[in-house]
Design a protein around this motif. Structure first.
Motif, PDB file in Angstrom:
ATOM      1  N   LYS A  39       0.730  -1.247  -0.093  1.00 43.22           N
ATOM      2  CA  LYS A  39       0.092   0.047   0.079  1.00 43.22           C
ATOM      3  C   LYS A  39       0.921   1.246  -0.139  1.00 43.22           C
ATOM      4  CE  LYS A  39      -4.220   2.202   2.379  1.00 43.22           C
ATOM      5  NZ  LYS A  39      -3.318   3.155   3.156  1.00 43.22           N
ATOM      6  N   GLN A  40       1.949   1.312   0.965  1.00 44.31           N
ATOM      7  CA  GLN A  40       2.675   2.487   0.987  1.00 44.31           C
ATOM      8  C   GLN A  40       3.624   2.460  -0.395  1.00 44.31           C
ATOM      9  OE1 GLN A  40       6.045   1.717   3.225  1.00 44.31           O
ATOM     10  NE2 GLN A  40       6.674   3.825   3.461  1.00 44.31           N
ATOM     11  N   VAL A  41       3.968   1.457  -1.313  1.00 44.86           N
ATOM     12  CA  VAL A  41       4.790   1.418  -2.302  1.00 44.86           C
ATOM     13  C   VAL A  41       3.942   2.194  -3.287  1.00 44.86           C
ATOM     14  CG1 VAL A  41       5.892   0.226  -4.140  1.00 44.86           C
ATOM     15  CG2 VAL A  41       6.249  -0.291  -1.881  1.00 44.86           C
ATOM     16  N   TYR A  42       2.571   1.690  -3.440  1.00 44.52           N
ATOM     17  CA  TYR A  42       1.469   2.146  -4.580  1.00 44.52           C
ATOM     18  C   TYR A  42       1.191   3.348  -4.205  1.00 44.52           C
ATOM     19  CZ  TYR A  42      -2.749   2.254  -7.475  1.00 44.52           C
ATOM     20  OH  TYR A  42      -3.459   2.365  -8.719  1.00 44.52           O
ATOM     21  N   GLU A  43       0.904   3.896  -2.899  1.00 41.18           N
ATOM     22  CA  GLU A  43       0.526   5.328  -2.743  1.00 41.18           C
ATOM     23  C   GLU A  43       1.689   6.410  -2.809  1.00 41.18           C
ATOM     24  OE1 GLU A  43      -1.283   5.351   0.936  1.00 41.18           O
ATOM     25  OE2 GLU A  43      -3.203   4.318   0.018  1.00 41.18           O
ATOM     26  N   SER A  44       2.951   6.026  -2.539  1.00 38.02           N
ATOM     27  CA  SER A  44       4.009   6.796  -2.676  1.00 38.02           C
ATOM     28  C   SER A  44       4.352   7.198  -4.172  1.00 38.02           C
ATOM     29  CB  SER A  44       5.221   6.170  -2.098  1.00 38.02           C
ATOM     30  OG  SER A  44       5.036   6.203  -0.468  1.00 38.02           O
ATOM     31  N   LEU A  45       4.233   6.002  -5.077  1.00 35.30           N
ATOM     32  CA  LEU A  45       4.584   6.258  -6.469  1.00 35.30           C
ATOM     33  C   LEU A  45       3.652   6.971  -7.130  1.00 35.30           C
ATOM     34  CD1 LEU A  45       5.789   2.413  -7.380  1.00 35.30           C
ATOM     35  CD2 LEU A  45       7.226   4.545  -7.718  1.00 35.30           C
ATOM     36  N   ALA A  46       2.307   6.734  -6.846  1.00 34.80           N
ATOM     37  CA  ALA A  46       1.366   7.594  -7.244  1.00 34.80           C
ATOM     38  C   ALA A  46       1.665   9.293  -7.285  1.00 34.80           C
ATOM     39  CB  ALA A  46       0.048   7.299  -6.689  1.00 34.80           C
ATOM     40  N   ILE A  47       1.959   9.238  -5.839  1.00 36.52           N
ATOM     41  CA  ILE A  47       2.172  10.856  -5.605  1.00 36.52           C
ATOM     42  C   ILE A  47       3.453  11.279  -6.312  1.00 36.52           C
ATOM     43  CG2 ILE A  47       3.075  12.301  -3.717  1.00 36.52           C
ATOM     44  CD1 ILE A  47       1.273  10.572  -1.776  1.00 36.52           C
ATOM     45  N   LEU A  48       4.559  10.443  -6.333  1.00 31.20           N
ATOM     46  CA  LEU A  48       5.969  11.044  -6.983  1.00 31.20           C
ATOM     47  C   LEU A  48       5.667  11.042  -8.802  1.00 31.20           C
ATOM     48  CD1 LEU A  48       8.306   8.505  -5.138  1.00 31.20           C
ATOM     49  CD2 LEU A  48       7.906  11.131  -4.908  1.00 31.20           C
ATOM     50  N   GLN A  49       4.767  10.056  -9.365  1.00 32.26           N
ATOM     51  CA  GLN A  49       4.349  10.351 -10.691  1.00 32.26           C
ATOM     52  C   GLN A  49       3.770  11.517 -11.060  1.00 32.26           C
ATOM     53  OE1 GLN A  49       2.692   6.353 -10.763  1.00 32.26           O
ATOM     54  NE2 GLN A  49       4.523   5.400 -11.801  1.00 32.26           N
ATOM     55  N   LYS A  50       2.746  11.928 -10.051  1.00 31.86           N
ATOM     56  CA  LYS A  50       2.051  13.169 -10.252  1.00 31.86           C
ATOM     57  C   LYS A  50       2.874  14.164 -10.355  1.00 31.86           C
ATOM     58  CE  LYS A  50      -2.320  15.617  -8.828  1.00 31.86           C
ATOM     59  NZ  LYS A  50      -3.250  15.608  -7.903  1.00 31.86           N
ATOM     60  N   GLU A  51       3.916  14.415  -9.086  1.00 30.74           N
ATOM     61  CA  GLU A  51       4.660  15.315  -8.976  1.00 30.74           C
ATOM     62  C   GLU A  51       5.920  15.407  -9.933  1.00 30.74           C
ATOM     63  OE1 GLU A  51       5.452  18.737  -6.520  1.00 30.74           O
ATOM     64  OE2 GLU A  51       4.087  17.350  -6.080  1.00 30.74           O
ATOM     65  N   PHE A  52       6.346  14.413 -10.658  1.00 27.33           N
ATOM     66  CA  PHE A  52       7.504  14.336 -11.451  1.00 27.33           C
ATOM     67  C   PHE A  52       6.921  13.507 -12.626  1.00 27.33           C
ATOM     68  CE2 PHE A  52       9.149  14.819  -7.165  1.00 27.33           C
ATOM     69  CZ  PHE A  52       9.679  15.997  -7.326  1.00 27.33           C
ATOM     70  N   PRO A  53       6.287  13.866 -13.430  1.00 37.69           N
ATOM     71  CA  PRO A  53       5.555  13.012 -14.556  1.00 37.69           C
ATOM     72  C   PRO A  53       6.583  12.653 -15.596  1.00 37.69           C
ATOM     73  CG  PRO A  53       4.714  15.219 -14.961  1.00 37.69           C
ATOM     74  CD  PRO A  53       5.382  15.218 -13.401  1.00 37.69           C
ATOM     75  N   GLU A  54       7.736  13.170 -15.826  1.00 37.57           N
ATOM     76  CA  GLU A  54       8.587  12.589 -16.778  1.00 37.57           C
ATOM     77  C   GLU A  54       9.526  11.962 -16.045  1.00 37.57           C
ATOM     78  OE1 GLU A  54       8.268  13.597 -19.969  1.00 37.57           O
ATOM     79  OE2 GLU A  54       6.101  14.523 -19.040  1.00 37.57           O
ATOM     80  N   MET A  55       9.653  11.510 -14.971  1.00 33.97           N
ATOM     81  CA  MET A  55      10.715  10.801 -14.389  1.00 33.97           C
ATOM     82  C   MET A  55      10.430   9.354 -14.324  1.00 33.97           C
ATOM     83  SD  MET A  55      13.593  11.488 -12.676  1.00 33.97           S
ATOM     84  CE  MET A  55      13.484  13.086 -11.818  1.00 33.97           C
ATOM     85  N   VAL A  56      11.584   8.649 -14.390  1.00 31.22           N
ATOM     86  CA  VAL A  56      11.555   7.273 -14.729  1.00 31.22           C
ATOM     87  C   VAL A  56      11.810   6.730 -13.303  1.00 31.22           C
ATOM     88  CG1 VAL A  56      12.515   4.950 -15.697  1.00 31.22           C
ATOM     89  CG2 VAL A  56      12.100   7.183 -17.098  1.00 31.22           C
ATOM     90  N   TYR A  57      11.167   5.788 -12.750  1.00 27.85           N
ATOM     91  CA  TYR A  57      11.456   4.860 -11.369  1.00 27.85           C
ATOM     92  C   TYR A  57      11.909   3.541 -11.764  1.00 27.85           C
ATOM     93  CZ  TYR A  57       9.079   9.092  -9.837  1.00 27.85           C
ATOM     94  OH  TYR A  57       8.995  10.537  -9.631  1.00 27.85           O
ATOM     95  N   SER A  58      12.968   3.336 -10.847  1.00 22.48           N
ATOM     96  CA  SER A  58      13.356   1.965 -10.713  1.00 22.48           C
ATOM     97  C   SER A  58      13.423   1.614  -9.501  1.00 22.48           C
ATOM     98  CB  SER A  58      14.849   1.897 -11.341  1.00 22.48           C
ATOM     99  OG  SER A  58      15.772   0.549 -11.027  1.00 22.48           O
ATOM    100  N   MET A  59      12.836   0.276  -8.985  1.00 21.62           N
ATOM    101  CA  MET A  59      12.659  -0.243  -7.885  1.00 21.62           C
ATOM    102  C   MET A  59      13.722  -1.174  -7.332  1.00 21.62           C
ATOM    103  SD  MET A  59      10.140   1.818  -7.736  1.00 21.62           S
ATOM    104  CE  MET A  59       9.711   1.348  -6.247  1.00 21.62           C
ATOM    105  N   HIS A  60      14.082  -1.087  -6.108  1.00 29.23           N
ATOM    106  CA  HIS A  60      14.962  -2.004  -5.447  1.00 29.23           C
ATOM    107  C   HIS A  60      14.490  -2.449  -4.113  1.00 29.23           C
ATOM    108  CE1 HIS A  60      19.465  -2.944  -4.994  1.00 29.23           C
ATOM    109  NE2 HIS A  60      18.707  -3.298  -3.673  1.00 29.23           N
ATOM    110  N   PHE A  61      13.975  -3.581  -4.317  1.00 31.83           N
ATOM    111  CA  PHE A  61      13.141  -4.252  -3.357  1.00 31.83           C
ATOM    112  C   PHE A  61      14.189  -5.324  -2.373  1.00 31.83           C
ATOM    113  CE2 PHE A  61       9.210  -3.037  -5.542  1.00 31.83           C
ATOM    114  CZ  PHE A  61       9.108  -1.949  -4.588  1.00 31.83           C
ATOM    115  N   HIS A  62      14.239  -5.244  -1.271  1.00 28.08           N
ATOM    116  CA  HIS A  62      14.759  -6.332  -0.307  1.00 28.08           C
ATOM    117  C   HIS A  62      13.862  -7.038   0.268  1.00 28.08           C
ATOM    118  CE1 HIS A  62      19.365  -5.187   0.233  1.00 28.08           C
ATOM    119  NE2 HIS A  62      18.585  -4.387  -0.780  1.00 28.08           N
TER     120      HIS A  62
END
Length: 319
Positions: A191-214
């Motif tokens: 839930k945290q990952v999904y909601e954080s990404l939604a906010i970041l994608q709205k704030e920085f729509p041109e930025m590409v995200y790469s996820m690094h999960f442990h």
């Protein structure tokens, strides 16, 4: 919650064992063995590889031969997107001299982790990265920005998304186009990952995200699904679940590459990686490094294999 995006049809999985995996192993891995492992990984069909960390040998002794390892293998890795982690200008210069054309910075989301890792607050540490960007611009080298403990810090707890916005804003001003969000201690939840990404994608729509999960608390695959539902197509993982952070108490390995690839392929999301070849490589590398390995597939095998084994046994009975 924000409306889910269509799941990607194809993703890029970056193998980080030669960097994140190796640095977590205290026993010295001979240079020739590292080279052999990297070449074996290249045979699996991976399209992206984090090949080394160009840090001072006193910080991470396992990386003291990074220059030789990279310069020896890089010409044979044509077609694979190669990147290296660099902490400062000296590291960037070494990486580029060895042939690397994509650099990844080191930065913590919280001041506590940053002081432990870089002996500076997060903001000050980020400003100290400026010479890397200046150097990279002159050399026509790409730089991606990373944020460690992006979702949770062992010293400060949950990291608010506002903190990520501050950091990404500064990266954006530096010209960064790709951000690595690292759940360094496995504290994130879907839930945290999904909601954080939604906010970041709205704030920085041109930025590409790469996820690094442990996978410290067993939620890496669930977090991967949450990111997929936000349309993210770039993921880090390590063969056999290798890895860990020397500056993050309790941190365990990355999510295993074979587990990520298996899940994606079962969902009909293409990776370009040969799953069986990958699993063979995982077993071989685990034996070579004399480690147990930490992945579901090493224990249970692929779903498709079980189905084929059942058919084979049935045919033998019928005969």
């Amino acid at each position: 919650m924000t409306e889910k995006l269509p799941l990607p049809k194809k993703v890029t999985v970056c193998e980080v064992a030669p960097r994140d995996g190796f640095q977590a192993i205290s026993t010295w891995i001979p240079t020739d063995e590292k080279i052999k492992i990297i070449r074996r990984l290249a045979q699996t069909g991976i399209s992206s590889l984090e090949i080394a960390s160009f840090v001072h040998p006193r910080a991470i002794p396992q990386m003291k031969d990074a220059d030789k390892v990279v310069s020896t293998v890089i010409e044979s890795l044509g077609g694979i997107d190669i990147r290296a982690l660099v902490p400062n200008l000296k590291g960037a210069e070494r990486a580029v001299d060895a042939g690397v054309m994509k650099l990844k910075t080191m930065l913590s989301a919280t001041d506590s982790h940053s002081l432990s890792n870089a002996n500076a607050t997060s903001k000050d540490a980020q400003q100290k990265l400026t010479p890397i960007f200046d150097f990279a611009a002159k050399k026509n080298v790409t730089v991606m920005g990373s944020i460690s403990v992006a979702f949770g810090c062992p010293f400060e707890g949950k990291v608010p998304v506002e903190r990520l916005i501050e950091i990404i804003s500064r990266y954006d001003a530096m010209g960064v186009k790709e951000i690595s969000l690292a759940d360094t201690t496995g504290m994130a939840h879907p839930k945290q990952v999904y909601e954080s990404l939604a906010i970041l994608q709205k704030e920085f729509p041109e930025m590409v995200y790469s996820m690094h999960f442990h996978n410290t608390r067993g939620m890496a695959l669930a977090n991967t699904l949450a990111a997929l539902q936000r349309g993210v197509t770039r993921y880090d993982s390590a063969i056999s679940g290798l890895g860990g952070c020397p500056y993050a108490p309790g941190a365990s390995g990355n999510v295993a590459t074979e587990d990520v690839v298996h899940m994606l392929e079962e969902m009909n999301i293409k990776t370009g990686i040969n799953e069986r070849n990958l699993l063979d490589a995982s077993r071989e590398i685990s034996e070579m490094l004399q480690i147990k390995g930490d992945s579901y597939l090493l224990v249970a095998g692929p779903t498709s294999t079980l189905h084929e084994e059942k058919i084979t046994k049935q045919k033998k009975v019928e005969q």
